[in-house]
Write a protein that holds these residues in place. Structure first.
Motif, PDB file in Angstrom:
ATOM      1  N   ARG A 197       1.519  95.571 -41.552  1.00 36.43           N
ATOM      2  CA  ARG A 197       2.608  96.789 -41.663  1.00 36.43           C
ATOM      3  C   ARG A 197       3.692  96.082 -40.673  1.00 36.43           C
ATOM      4  O   ARG A 197       3.440  95.389 -39.626  1.00 36.43           O
ATOM      5  N   THR A 198       5.029  96.017 -41.004  1.00 33.06           N
ATOM      6  CA  THR A 198       5.970  95.175 -40.252  1.00 33.06           C
ATOM      7  C   THR A 198       7.139  96.248 -40.015  1.00 33.06           C
ATOM      8  O   THR A 198       7.287  97.382 -40.513  1.00 33.06           O
ATOM      9  N   THR A 199       7.664  95.839 -38.893  1.00 36.65           N
ATOM     10  CA  THR A 199       8.901  96.469 -38.365  1.00 36.65           C
ATOM     11  C   THR A 199       9.784  95.553 -37.930  1.00 36.65           C
ATOM     12  O   THR A 199       9.544  94.902 -37.008  1.00 36.65           O
ATOM     13  N   TYR A 200      11.079  95.596 -38.404  1.00 37.44           N
ATOM     14  CA  TYR A 200      12.059  94.747 -37.994  1.00 37.44           C
ATOM     15  C   TYR A 200      13.165  95.604 -37.233  1.00 37.44           C
ATOM     16  O   TYR A 200      13.657  96.527 -37.829  1.00 37.44           O
ATOM     17  N   THR A 201      13.608  95.340 -36.183  1.00 38.30           N
ATOM     18  CA  THR A 201      14.328  96.109 -35.373  1.00 38.30           C
ATOM     19  C   THR A 201      15.824  95.119 -34.779  1.00 38.30           C
ATOM     20  O   THR A 201      15.470  94.339 -34.418  1.00 38.30           O
ATOM     21  N   TYR A 202      16.793  95.532 -35.550  1.00 37.38           N
ATOM     22  CA  TYR A 202      18.146  94.711 -35.503  1.00 37.38           C
ATOM     23  C   TYR A 202      18.923  95.517 -34.497  1.00 37.38           C
ATOM     24  O   TYR A 202      19.158  96.614 -34.372  1.00 37.38           O
ATOM     25  N   ARG A 203      19.435  94.757 -33.314  1.00 33.80           N
ATOM     26  CA  ARG A 203      20.142  95.143 -32.356  1.00 33.80           C
ATOM     27  C   ARG A 203      21.573  94.381 -32.393  1.00 33.80           C
ATOM     28  O   ARG A 203      21.424  93.171 -32.004  1.00 33.80           O
ATOM     29  N   ARG A 204      22.526  94.996 -32.415  1.00 32.28           N
ATOM     30  CA  ARG A 204      24.002  94.148 -32.145  1.00 32.28           C
ATOM     31  C   ARG A 204      24.082  94.099 -30.719  1.00 32.28           C
ATOM     32  O   ARG A 204      24.062  95.104 -29.978  1.00 32.28           O
ATOM     33  N   ARG A 205      24.111  92.892 -30.350  1.00 35.71           N
ATOM     34  CA  ARG A 205      24.463  92.516 -28.699  1.00 35.71           C
ATOM     35  C   ARG A 205      25.685  91.519 -28.711  1.00 35.71           C
ATOM     36  O   ARG A 205      26.247  90.893 -29.578  1.00 35.71           O
ATOM     37  N   ASP A 206      26.104  91.171 -27.486  1.00 42.05           N
ATOM     38  CA  ASP A 206      27.260  90.364 -27.107  1.00 42.05           C
ATOM     39  C   ASP A 206      26.977  88.869 -27.697  1.00 42.05           C
ATOM     40  O   ASP A 206      28.082  88.286 -28.030  1.00 42.05           O
ATOM     41  N   ASP A 207      25.904  88.628 -27.638  1.00 39.78           N
ATOM     42  CA  ASP A 207      25.450  87.186 -28.183  1.00 39.78           C
ATOM     43  C   ASP A 207      25.029  86.984 -29.580  1.00 39.78           C
ATOM     44  O   ASP A 207      24.572  85.909 -29.910  1.00 39.78           O
TER      45      ASP A 207
END
Length: 953
Positions: free
Chosen positions: A768-778
């Motif tokens: 089971r996979t979880t991909y968590t994307y977060r927009r950051r300054d870099d």
């Protein structure tokens, strides 16, 4: 016509074996173009072959020396252990390709009277010889010389030399080495003038003890020895002592050149003073312990087979020396004599191995094995005699090996007694008799790391059939240990070289080890499109064959070093360089040399960019000792990840490498600063309906796809059920994962969470996979979580428990990407158990150059401990990936699936995309193609994994 090929006798009509030497007596090379005709059976063209009146004008021409199967006739055959004919000793099948050779020649004007000798350096497998219609005799023992006295038979002009060579003979039962079966006259043929009262044979004994040398030369006729450099002039049979002399060693191959003269002949001498002893369970040479850092070397060239020229031999030796190899086991037969002369001059320890292997009798339960059968005694002893007599005067030869993988038998006792009587100055090696009664070494092939550790401690279990605490068991434990084969270099690998070397350097019992083997035995061919490729056994329409097992070398067939040779070079480097506090610790691992022939230089890099460099003054450091040198003064105001690299290089040019050649290096991280990351606008991320990232800024891409599989290496395929990793992966479906998208969540405006499951059809196992994307300054930060589900201990396959070879994700990128720059280990490929040679630094390479063209396509091009990487291409935004802290990466123009499907490198074609793997880890390489299973510490257990990265353009 007499037919000798099925008679177990080793030969007839031959002269006694004798030393190979260089003389000023006239010599007529007979190499060149000979008349040739191939027949299907041992009778060849019939009884007219030796008749000078036979009209052979319509026969073909063939090059001598050569193998006819590489000159357009018949076909080469490859087997590993199996005989390619029925086990029916000493008989052979009727289908027995036979080459008939004829050469017409004249003697040069002024050819002297006296004796004339005809010499063959190597004929595979049985050669029967006539001169001017007169039968001279025959010989077997393919990798050994034989001679006939042709005085009174040879004429000033109009000579006809005829040779009949059977592919198979009784001698073939003794020559079942792991290599191509390549028949023909494959070494030099020459006519030698033997002056009246000339020297036919001689023996040099040059020993060394505590700074002084003792020299004696015995010969079959009286002669005079002169060594001008030592001011020596003395007669044969005398024994002289020189108060001060430099010893010969592989590290300092000091030769004292001179002459041995008798009436009408002067012979070149090259005396190397050295003494080989076993004392207290240790191998000592010149009174000091030595450690062989060796390779097993078959003679091989992709176009000429075992017919090598001198330039190729020099190329091999120079490559060995440049990669810190100091020893050669001549697997599994004596080499061309010129190779040993070169070993004397360049400096290599040599284990000279007899041309004996009967491995194929394993399929008969060893019943009838020749070493245990009286009818083979003379043939076996003959091979040992011809090796010892030919090679006895070479200082580089420090061990005689009785043969390879031939079981046990009384004949080895006969061979042992002969060699000890004839040459008591060298110890003997034989690995396959579990009693080791005829060997001065305990020896094994392919032990695990744990087993090798126990051997070093002299705590190993006795071999099968040997009782604990029996006389044989007690004696064996007291012997030095020689690891005659390890680290099977087949395909991508071998792994664990640094681990093996660490153990070998930790115990006094070890006298060294020999990697299997030096070069891939691929044979050159051109396909219908004009592309050059290399054949292996499986490309020949014959059964049995050893398939790809001949492709197991540290060099590719064209003598390009593989990544494995670079890793060996680092693992066995003779200087250790480490950092301890404020000091550089330099360990001299040479057996003889101090470090005076080396210069030391350093450089400091920040995030892979050179900031400072200089030289390091290292005081005199004798062999097997350690010095501590203060670290160079560095500007500690550096911001970023600081690495100090120290190199030991040749201060002056050596015969085998130029000044500045890097012998060893060490790296150490200075401080704890993290690498600097540029500020980047994250770019807008666009996702598909099923949660895949399809755009980042102006870059169109596709991924990530969860990936747990790799295109199997040869070591993944393994040998035997305990090492069949690739088969286990396929049995449970790791190569055919299907993917299901689960929930997609958007907890806030800068975050997206994509859940899913990946696993194979018909199975419950998966992740089971979880991909968590977060927009950051870099950039766009990606956290990946993978949790195992289902039955990984598969009862349907006998509780088959597998572990994934990779834990990562794969992206598809535009095909216009052409280059990668990265900060991490490089420049070559690296894996969990094979990265010592890969330095931490900043590198740039074309994507195509990141691929290693193994002859059988397989997983390659991985890079461990990558801090960041950037992909660039004309007209495309640069994609940057930052690991947190590290990633493994591979980038190629084809998928892993295409890599597995390809049979040859040229089957791999550009898919129109670049496939980028960004992995938490990949399992190690190992050497299970012929060796122990991959150690557990280099596998990826089935457990929860998390890793993260930041993507930006």
């Amino acid at each position: 016509m007499v037919d000798f090929h099925e008679d177990p006798v080793p030969g007839s009509g031959r002269r006694a074996a004798r030393a190979d030497f260089v003389s000023d007596a006239p010599r007529l090379p007979l190499n060149g173009r000979w008349r040739f005709r191939l027949s299907d059976t041992a009778g060849g063209t019939g009884p007219s072959l030796p008749d000078p009146a036979l009209d052979d004008t319509d026969w073909d021409d063939i090059r001598v020396p050569s193998h006819w199967v590489l000159e357009g006739y018949d076909r080469p055959l490859y087997t590993n252990t199996a005989y390619p004919f029925p086990i029916d000793p000493p008989y052979l099948p009727d289908d027995n390709a036979t080459g008939d050779y004829r050469l017409r020649f004249d003697l040069p004007s002024g050819w002297p009277g006296g004796r004339t000798v005809l010499r063959f350096q190597g004929v595979d497998s049985c050669g029967t010889v006539w001169l001017n219609g007169e039968l001279l005799g025959h010989s077997k023992g393919s990798r050994l010389p034989f001679e006939f006295d042709v005085t009174g038979v040879v004429r000033p002009a109009g000579n006809l030399l005829a040779v009949r060579v059977q592919r198979w003979s009784s001698g073939s039962y003794l020559e079942d080495q792991d290599m191509w079966w390549l028949p023909g006259i494959f070494r030099d043929v020459e006519l030698l003038s033997r002056p009246v009262d000339g020297i036919d044979d001689f023996t040099v004994r040059a020993s060394y003890r505590d700074g002084s040398g003792t020299l004696s030369v015995t010969a079959d006729v009286p002669g005079t020895v002169e060594i001008p450099e030592l001011g020596l002039v003395f007669g044969t049979g005398e024994r002289v002592t020189i108060d001060r002399v430099e010893p010969w060693s592989a590290e300092r191959p000091r030769l004292y050149r001179g002459t041995l003269s008798a009436a009408g002949e002067t012979i070149e001498l090259a005396a190397g003073f050295r003494t080989v002893e076993i004392i207290g369970g240790r191998l000592l040479i010149n009174g000091v312990p030595v450690l062989f850092r060796g390779v097993n070397r078959h003679e091989h060239d992709p176009d000429r087979g075992r017919s090598l020229d001198r330039d190729t031999m020099i190329r091999d030796i120079e490559l060995m020396k440049r990669h810190n190899v100091n020893a050669v086991r001549t697997a599994h037969y004596p080499p061309h004599p010129e190779f040993l002369r070169l070993c004397d001059e360049y400096g290599l320890w040599v284990v000279d191995e007899c041309d004996i292997e009967t491995h194929g009798f394993i399929y008969a339960g060893w019943e009838g094995n020749p070493p245990g059968e009286p009818m083979w005694r003379d043939a076996l002893l003959d091979r040992a005699r011809r090796m010892v007599e030919r090679d006895k005067n070479h200082p580089s030869v420090v061990v005689w090996s009785l043969g390879n993988e031939s079981g046990a038998g009384a004949a080895f006792g006969d061979i042992e007694r002969y060699i000890r009587h004839r040459d008591p100055t060298r110890p003997l090696h034989y690995e396959r008799d579990p009693s080791y009664r005829h060997s001065d070494f305990h020896s094994l092939m392919y032990p695990s790391l744990d087993d090798l550790e126990r051997i070093g401690q002299r705590k190993e279990d006795p071999p099968e059939g040997v009782l604990p605490e029996s006389d044989d068991d007690v004696r064996r434990r007291g012997l030095p240990f020689l690891l005659c084969e390890y680290a099977h270099a087949m395909g991508n690998g071998p792994g664990s070289l640094a681990d093996y070397q660490a153990i070998l350097e930790s115990y006094e019992r070890f006298c060294g080890a020999f990697v299997w083997e030096w070069i891939d035995h691929g044979l050159a061919e051109v396909d219908s499109l004009g592309r050059r490729y290399y054949r292996h056994g499986g490309d020949i329409g014959y059964q049995p064959n050893g398939e790809r097992f001949c492709l197991d070398g540290l060099l590719f067939p064209d003598r390009t070093p593989s990544p494995g040779l670079g890793e060996l070079r680092k693992a066995i480097e003779p200087v250790g360089i480490a950092v301890d506090g404020g000091f550089v610790v330099v360990t001299n691992k040479y057996d003889v040399l101090s470090l005076g022939h080396l210069a030391f230089r350093w450089r400091a890099e920040v995030d892979g960019v050179l900031e400072d460099e200089g030289t390091l003054t290292v005081p005199d450091c004798p062999a097997r000792s350690v010095v501590r040198v203060p670290l160079p003064a560095l500007d500690h105001g550096f911001e970023g990840e600081v690495w100090l690299t120290v190199e030991a290089v040749l201060a002056e040019a050596a015969r085998w490498a130029p000044a500045g050649h890097v012998v060893a290096f060490g790296q150490a991280r200075s401080g704890s600063g993290a690498h600097r990351r540029p500020a980047r606008a994250p770019g807008r991320a666009v996702f598909s309906a099923d949660g895949r990232l399809v755009r980042l800024g102006d870059l169109e891409l596709d991924g990530p796809v969860f990936d747990v599989w790799r295109a199997p290496t040869e070591n993944d395929r393994g040998q035997g059920p305990r090492n069949a990793l690739a088969a286990d992966w396929e049995a449970v479906g790791l190569d055919r994962f299907l993917h299901r998208r689960g929930e997609i969540e958007r907890p806030d405006g800068d975050t997206i969470v994509v859940r899913g499951r990946s696993g194979p059809a018909t199975r419950t196992l998966g992740f089971r996979t979880t991909y968590t994307y977060r927009r950051r300054d870099d950039g766009l930060h990606l956290l990946i979580e993978a949790d195992p589900v289902g039955d990984w201990d598969d009862t349907a396959y006998g509780h088959l428990t597998v572990s994934p070879p990779r834990m990562g994700v794969r992206f598809a990128l535009p095909g216009g990407y052409s280059e990668v720059t990265w900060f991490g280990r490089g420049p070559g490929e690296s894996y969990a158990d094979s990265h010592a040679a890969a330095r931490v630094g900043r590198y740039t390479a074309a994507i195509d150059a990141l691929q290693t063209p193994y002859l059988v396509p397989q997983e390659n091009g991985n890079h461990v401990e990558t801090r960041w990487l950037e992909l660039s291409g004309q007209g495309l935004p640069t994609l940057r990936v930052d690991g947190e802290p590290h990633l493994d990466f591979t980038a190629r123009r084809w998928t892993s699936e295409a890599l597995r499907a390809a049979r040859r490198p040229h089957d791999l074609t550009d898919s129109g995309r670049v496939w980028l793997n960004l992995d938490h880890a990949q399992q190690g390489i190992g050497s299970a193609s012929c060796g122990p299973a991959l150690p557990e510490r280099y596998r990826l257990p089935v457990r929860r994994y998390t890793w993260s990265m930041t993507l930006s353009v």
